[in-house]
Design a protein around this motif. Structure first.
Motif, short mmCIF file in Angstrom:
data_model
loop_
_atom_site.label_atom_id
_atom_site.label_comp_id
_atom_site.label_asym_id
_atom_site.label_seq_id
_atom_site.Cartn_x
_atom_site.Cartn_y
_atom_site.Cartn_z
N GLY A 46 37.14 84.74 19.40
CA GLY A 46 36.45 85.79 20.15
C GLY A 46 36.57 87.17 19.54
O GLY A 46 36.27 88.17 20.21
N PHE A 47 36.97 87.24 18.27
CA PHE A 47 37.14 88.53 17.61
C PHE A 47 35.89 88.99 16.86
O PHE A 47 35.91 90.03 16.21
CB PHE A 47 38.32 88.48 16.62
N GLY A 48 34.83 88.22 16.96
CA GLY A 48 33.62 88.55 16.21
C GLY A 48 33.66 87.92 14.83
O GLY A 48 34.61 87.23 14.45
N SER A 49 32.63 88.18 14.04
CA SER A 49 32.58 87.62 12.70
C SER A 49 33.50 88.38 11.76
O SER A 49 33.89 89.52 12.03
CB SER A 49 31.14 87.68 12.17
N GLY A 50 33.82 87.76 10.64
CA GLY A 50 34.64 88.43 9.65
C GLY A 50 33.97 89.67 9.11
O GLY A 50 34.64 90.68 8.85
N MET A 51 32.65 89.63 8.96
CA MET A 51 31.94 90.80 8.45
C MET A 51 31.98 91.96 9.44
O MET A 51 32.10 93.13 9.05
CB MET A 51 30.48 90.44 8.13
N THR A 52 31.91 91.64 10.74
CA THR A 52 32.04 92.70 11.76
C THR A 52 33.40 93.37 11.66
O THR A 52 33.51 94.60 11.69
CB THR A 52 31.84 92.10 13.17
N CYS A 53 34.45 92.56 11.53
CA CYS A 53 35.81 93.12 11.42
C CYS A 53 35.96 93.91 10.14
O CYS A 53 36.59 94.97 10.13
CB CYS A 53 36.84 91.99 11.50
N TRP A 54 35.38 93.43 9.04
CA TRP A 54 35.48 94.15 7.77
C TRP A 54 34.79 95.50 7.86
O TRP A 54 35.33 96.51 7.42
CB TRP A 54 34.84 93.31 6.66
N ARG A 55 33.60 95.52 8.45
CA ARG A 55 32.86 96.79 8.59
C ARG A 55 33.64 97.78 9.44
O ARG A 55 33.71 98.97 9.14
CB ARG A 55 31.49 96.54 9.22
N ARG A 56 34.23 97.29 10.53
CA ARG A 56 34.97 98.18 11.41
C ARG A 56 36.24 98.71 10.71
O ARG A 56 36.61 99.86 10.89
CB ARG A 56 35.33 97.45 12.70
N LEU A 57 36.91 97.85 9.93
CA LEU A 57 38.07 98.29 9.17
C LEU A 57 37.69 99.41 8.20
O LEU A 57 38.38 100.43 8.09
CB LEU A 57 38.68 97.11 8.40
N ALA A 58 36.55 99.22 7.49
CA ALA A 58 36.09 100.24 6.56
C ALA A 58 35.69 101.52 7.29
O ALA A 58 35.98 102.63 6.83
CB ALA A 58 34.92 99.69 5.75
N GLU A 59 35.04 101.37 8.43
CA GLU A 59 34.62 102.53 9.23
C GLU A 59 35.81 103.33 9.71
O GLU A 59 35.83 104.57 9.61
CB GLU A 59 33.80 102.02 10.42
N TRP A 60 36.83 102.64 10.19
CA TRP A 60 38.02 103.34 10.69
C TRP A 60 38.84 103.93 9.55
O TRP A 60 39.47 104.96 9.70
CB TRP A 60 38.85 102.38 11.53
N ALA A 61 38.83 103.25 8.38
CA ALA A 61 39.52 103.80 7.22
C ALA A 61 38.88 105.10 6.78
O ALA A 61 39.56 106.08 6.46
CB ALA A 61 39.53 102.79 6.08
N GLU A 62 37.55 105.13 6.77
CA GLU A 62 36.83 106.34 6.38
C GLU A 62 37.10 107.48 7.37
O GLU A 62 37.13 108.65 6.98
CB GLU A 62 35.33 106.05 6.32
#
Length: 271
Positions: free
Chosen positions: A63-79
């Motif tokens: 239920g955590f979403g797709s891996g790509m969704t998590c990757w995008r959010r990680l990159a967004e929060w890192a930025e």
């Protein structure tokens, strides 16, 4: 009662993280699919960090979403600078609880493989010239991570001594000016260079660094071992044992998040 999984985020931890996340307003026109809740996505990021699983293999049933969704959010929060701020907030909480010891610090470096190459990689002299990166870590006297940096595997540890000291954030948590510099910095023979000793003194820090050619057993290891233990804790996160990310900012995001989680566990251990 079963122990919670390490990627489970309780209310107390989420109360620290949520205010640091950038607010994203949903468009009123052509809004598209509703954004997955931040807390679930963050747990997906933690799942990848803990297990080392590839993004595309993140189980959908969690239920955590797709891996790509998590990757995008990680990159967004890192930025947005979320991870350094989280680490700084937790360091302040530790200092407020008198759990941070700035009387001395310890530094060390650790080489990891980088199978996909990318920025901040280099031919490693300790791994038959294969591509690799280095984690450079500085801890307080008790082994709490103060800062971590990433370089190519061909960079000498001593060249990162000053960048590590300068990477330590101003730590609040007590009245008065924030604390940023330790009183003493401990290093092994890899940091033995008089030029860098002078630079450390210029920062107001006393360098205590082993000399090349001297016998072992000087006693420095009885204080410096805490940074090696911190590396063991950091590389307990399987995603940090090997660098799979081509983008250095993504791997650095995982590194800083790992340091923040170690701080959170240390904070909880006192309760």
């Amino acid at each position: 009662m079963a122990r919670p999984k390490p990627w489970h985020v309780d209310d107390e931890l989420w109360a620290v993280i949520e205010p640091l996340l950038p607010k994203v307003e949903r468009r009123t026109h052509h809004s598209g699919r509703k954004r997955l809740p931040e807390r679930l996505v963050f747990q997906g990021i933690l799942f990848v960090l803990h297990t080392g699983i590839a993004w595309e293999h993140l189980p959908q049933e969690l239920g955590f979403g797709s891996g790509m969704t998590c990757w995008r959010r990680l990159a967004e929060w890192a930025e947005a600078g979320v991870w350094p701020r989280l680490h700084e907030v937790l360091l302040a909480k530790l200092r407020s609880a008198n759990m941070l010891d700035f009387s001395r610090a310890a530094v060390d470096g650790f080489h990891i493989r980088a199978f996909k190459g990318g920025t901040k990689t280099g031919r490693s002299p300790v791994d038959r010239g294969r591509a690799g990166s280095k984690h450079h870590l500085i801890t307080d006297a008790t082994g709490i991570p103060l800062a971590v940096t990433l370089t190519g595997g061909n960079r000498n540890d001593v060249t990162q001594l000053i960048p590590l000291l300068e990477a330590v954030p101003p730590v609040r948590g007590k009245r008065g000016r924030p604390r940023r510099r330790p009183g003493v910095v401990l290093g092994d023979r890899g940091y033995d260079h008089d030029k860098y000793r002078r630079l450390v003194w210029n920062l107001g820090v006393k360098p205590v660094i082993a000399r090349r050619g001297t016998e072992h057993g000087s006693g420095l290891g009885t204080q410096r071992w805490v940074v090696e233990r911190a590396f063991a804790h950091l590389h307990w996160f399987r995603r940090l044992r090997i660098r799979w990310e081509i983008r250095d900012d993504i791997h650095e995001a995982f590194l800083t998040l790992g340091c923040a989680l170690i701080c959170w566990r240390r904070l909880n251990s006192s309760r």
